[in-house]
Enzyme design. Structure first.
Site, short mmCIF file in Angstrom:
data_model
loop_
_atom_site.label_atom_id
_atom_site.label_comp_id
_atom_site.label_asym_id
_atom_site.label_seq_id
_atom_site.Cartn_x
_atom_site.Cartn_y
_atom_site.Cartn_z
N GLU A 74 9.41 1.56 10.93
CA GLU A 74 10.44 2.58 10.64
C GLU A 74 9.74 3.92 10.76
O GLU A 74 8.94 4.28 9.90
CB GLU A 74 10.98 2.41 9.20
CG GLU A 74 11.67 1.10 8.94
CD GLU A 74 13.01 0.99 9.64
OE1 GLU A 74 13.53 2.03 10.10
OE2 GLU A 74 13.53 -0.12 9.73
N CYS A 111 13.47 11.17 7.08
CA CYS A 111 13.29 10.68 8.46
C CYS A 111 14.56 10.93 9.28
O CYS A 111 14.50 11.22 10.46
CB CYS A 111 12.94 9.21 8.45
SG CYS A 111 14.04 8.24 7.43
N GLU A 169 9.42 16.57 15.47
CA GLU A 169 9.81 16.35 14.07
C GLU A 169 9.02 17.33 13.19
O GLU A 169 7.80 17.28 13.14
CB GLU A 169 9.51 14.91 13.63
CG GLU A 169 10.01 14.64 12.23
CD GLU A 169 9.64 13.25 11.71
OE1 GLU A 169 8.47 12.86 11.81
OE2 GLU A 169 10.55 12.57 11.18
N LYS A 202 0.89 -1.18 0.00
CA LYS A 202 0.00 0.00 0.00
C LYS A 202 0.91 1.22 0.00
O LYS A 202 1.40 1.67 1.03
CB LYS A 202 -0.89 -0.02 1.25
CG LYS A 202 -2.23 0.65 1.09
CD LYS A 202 -2.21 2.14 0.96
CE LYS A 202 -1.83 2.94 2.16
NZ LYS A 202 -1.57 4.36 1.79
P1 NAD Z 1 2.15 8.65 7.52
O1 NAD Z 1 2.30 7.90 8.79
O2 NAD Z 1 1.15 9.72 7.45
O3 NAD Z 1 1.77 7.63 6.32
C1 NAD Z 1 2.59 6.55 5.97
C2 NAD Z 1 1.75 5.49 5.28
O4 NAD Z 1 0.82 4.95 6.21
C3 NAD Z 1 0.93 6.01 4.11
O5 NAD Z 1 0.93 5.02 3.09
C4 NAD Z 1 -0.46 6.17 4.73
O6 NAD Z 1 -1.51 6.10 3.79
C5 NAD Z 1 -0.50 4.98 5.66
N1 NAD Z 1 -1.43 5.10 6.79
C6 NAD Z 1 -1.93 6.21 7.39
N2 NAD Z 1 -2.73 5.88 8.42
C7 NAD Z 1 -2.74 4.52 8.49
C8 NAD Z 1 -3.35 3.57 9.36
N3 NAD Z 1 -4.14 3.96 10.38
N4 NAD Z 1 -3.14 2.27 9.16
C9 NAD Z 1 -2.32 1.85 8.16
N5 NAD Z 1 -1.71 2.69 7.29
C10 NAD Z 1 -1.91 4.02 7.46
O7 NAD Z 1 3.61 9.16 7.14
P2 NAD Z 1 4.03 10.07 5.90
O8 NAD Z 1 3.57 11.47 6.18
O9 NAD Z 1 3.66 9.41 4.64
O10 NAD Z 1 5.63 10.01 6.00
C11 NAD Z 1 6.37 10.86 6.79
C12 NAD Z 1 6.81 10.17 8.05
O11 NAD Z 1 7.49 8.96 7.73
C13 NAD Z 1 7.80 10.99 8.86
O12 NAD Z 1 7.47 10.93 10.23
C14 NAD Z 1 9.13 10.30 8.60
O13 NAD Z 1 10.09 10.50 9.60
C15 NAD Z 1 8.70 8.88 8.47
N6 NAD Z 1 9.70 8.10 7.70
C16 NAD Z 1 10.49 7.21 8.38
C17 NAD Z 1 11.47 6.49 7.70
C18 NAD Z 1 12.38 5.53 8.43
O14 NAD Z 1 13.08 4.77 7.77
N7 NAD Z 1 12.43 5.53 9.77
C19 NAD Z 1 11.64 6.67 6.32
C20 NAD Z 1 10.79 7.57 5.66
C21 NAD Z 1 9.82 8.27 6.37
#
Ligand code: NAD
Length: 479
Positions: free
Chosen positions: A248, A282, A381, A174
């Site tokens: 992650e 991240c 963040e 997804k």
């Molecule tokens: P997000 O948590 O809003 O969304 C991530 C994914 O989760 C999307 O595909 C979203 O549709 C899905 N999602 C949202 N709610 C959900 C739920 N209740 N159940 C299942 N899936 C759900 O994050 P984002 O805004 O897309 O990304 C930014 C964040 O990701 C930042 O906090 C960043 O630090 C983190 N990030 C971490 C890493 C790492 O390796 N640690 C790498 C990249 C990004």
């Protein structure tokens, strides 16, 4: 306009409703993606379940061959995928090209690692019991849900998909609703390499689609990259079913610049650590801890460097900063600039939105100095081009300041004293530490965080282990 479809059992599967995907630079609609509901998710999981029986029976070597072919197919489409990353997420094109290379490296690495696994299957374990012999097998976890964010589409996907396939899992992916376009190439790539139908399934949609997938009873593992907030929700959702989980999550990482640092190296590491991908990384080193004796010289260099960095059309070959990825992210970062004003922070550079004739989602590259440790900008963040600085007087103080954080993803140390840098690295609570280098993440090394930055590790052999279960078979010796 491109209409993206779900990819289930090797075929494009239409859904009831679609949503537009926007180019954040000019707000034009660049594609339509499916809003998958419970029935679509159920079909995708059922398809993955059917494919699991045969896929898990292939040898690691056979599965690795598919990964090599996937890498070659991505390579053939590299420029188109890089353009799609830039178009959908606003990432400067030069950085998007790096992303594609990173994902190719990842598939090739796991192809190679897979080739080395078969000889270790059924390895005999030495025990104290003369009358028994025991062997170890690594088996796939089963059907896995891979949920990815928008800031590194294709990269975060490859970090999950390559080891999952190598391990013998079948998957439902997804991707983020913000960047469906670059991920949509995966369907034609799976078809081009003749991947057996159902081994990879893709369901697009927003958070609700992800939540349906997470709670599906036939999903045995969730591998998630995204915000700490969503990660917590997913952990709660899988708790009752005791599903295998990798997270992650977010970060608030420090870059420590010691008084013996090479100033040029420090300047480029600080700038790259916070302004690469507009700070939407991240592992962004969004906290600068600089020794008091070197602070004035470093800040002067940083201000001069930032003066030459202007947000622009991310498709331009010389772009260094683009728009933020979407309106919601722009609003979030803007709200932190407002908080900075309310907190009375000193802006060395930026501090506002950037006026551009064709784009309303740009932020000035911003550096705040003398930020109090209690500031929200120091602790939360932001995920944008915003750096906060504090000075330190001793290594102990730098360690204390860096570790005084609820996250623990990464850190950078700049010092010309190797022993000192190693000692600092030992003390820091972070999953990946760079010393005197930029933030390159190699497929052979691990990726993941401590504290609220996550659970588990991706990449390297650890990333493969995350998609396997260990099975021991013990029987009387000589049988
Ligand atoms: P997000 O948590 O809003 O969304 C991530 C994914 O989760 C999307 O595909 C979203 O549709 C899905 N999602 C949202 N709610 C959900 C739920 N209740 N159940 C299942 N899936 C759900 O994050 P984002 O805004 O897309 O990304 C930014 C964040 O990701 C930042 O906090 C960043 O630090 C983190 N990030 C971490 C890493 C790492 O390796 N640690 C790498 C990249 C990004």
């Amino acid at each position: 306009m491109t209409r993206i479809e779900n990819y289930i059992a090797g075929e494009a599967k239409p859904v009831k409703a679609y949503a537009p995907s926007f180019n954040p630079y000019n707000q034009e609609t660049i594609a339509e993606y499916p809003l998958s509901g419970a029935a679509d998710v159920d079909n995708a999981v059922a398809s993955a379940n059917r494919a699991l029986r045969d896929w898990r029976r292939l040898s690691f070597r056979q599965r690795g061959e598919y990964l090599d072919k996937i890498a070659s197919e991505i390579e053939q489409r590299s420029e188109a995928i890089a353009q799609a990353i830039t178009l959908s997420g606003g990432k400067p094109i030069s950085e998007a090209r790096f992303d594609v290379l990173d994902s190719i490296d990842c598939y090739r690495y796991y192809a190679k690692l897979a080739r080395a696994q078969d000889s270790q299957q059924n390895a005999v374990v030495e025990t104290e019991a003369d009358d028994l012999s025991s062997r170890t097998r690594r088996e796939p976890v089963g059907v896995v849900a891979l949920i990815t964010p928008w800031n590194f589409p294709t990269v975060t996907t490859s970090w999950k998909l390559a080891p999952a396939l190598a391990a013998g899992c079948t998957v439902v992916l997804k991707p983020s609703e913000i960047t469906p376009l670059p991920e949509s190439y995966l369907a034609e790539i799976c078809a081009a390499v003749d991947l057996p139908a159902g081994v990879v399934n893709i369901t697009y949609g927003a958070g609700e689609t992800g939540a349906e997938l997470v709670r599906h009873p036939d999903v045995r593992k969730v591998s998630f990259t995204g915000s700490t907030e969503t990660g917590g929700r997913i952990a709660a959702a899988v708790a009752a079913d005791i599903k295998n989980l990798s997270l992650e999550l977010g970060g608030k990482s420090s870059i420590i610049v010691c008084e013996d640092a090479d100033l040029e190296l420090a300047t480029s590491a600080v700038i790259g650590g916070i302004f690469f991908n507009n700070g939407q990384i991240c592992s962004a080193t969004s906290r600068l801890l600089v020794h008091e004796s070197i602070a004035p010289a470093l800040l002067e260099r940083l201000a001069a460097e930032v003066a030459g960095m202007k947000p622009s059309d991310p498709s331009a070959e010389d772009a260094v900063l683009g728009p933020l990825a979407c309106k919601a992210q722009f609003d979030k970062v803007s709200s932190y600039l407002q908080i900075a004003k309310e907190e009375g922070l000193n802006a060395l550079t930026g501090g506002g939105t950037f006026a551009h004739p064709s784009c309303e989602l740009m932020i000035e590259p911003t550096i705040y100095t003398d930020v109090p440790a209690s500031s929200r900008l120091w602790n939360e963040e932001i995920f944008g081009p915003v750096l906060c600085c504090r000075i330190f007087g001793s290594d102990e103080e730098a360690i204390r300041e860096a570790n005084n954080c609820e996250y623990g993803l990464a850190a950078t140390i700049i010092s010309s004293d190797e022993t000192r840098a190693d000692n600092l690295a030992f003390e820091l609570e972070a999953g990946h530490i760079w010393i005197n280098t930029d933030q390159r993440v190699l497929a052979e090394t691990s990726w993941g965080g401590m504290k609220k930055s996550g659970i588990g590790r991706e990449l390297g052999p650890w990333g493969l282990a995350a998609f396997t279960e260990i099975k021991h078979i013990t029987k009387p010796s000589g049988v």
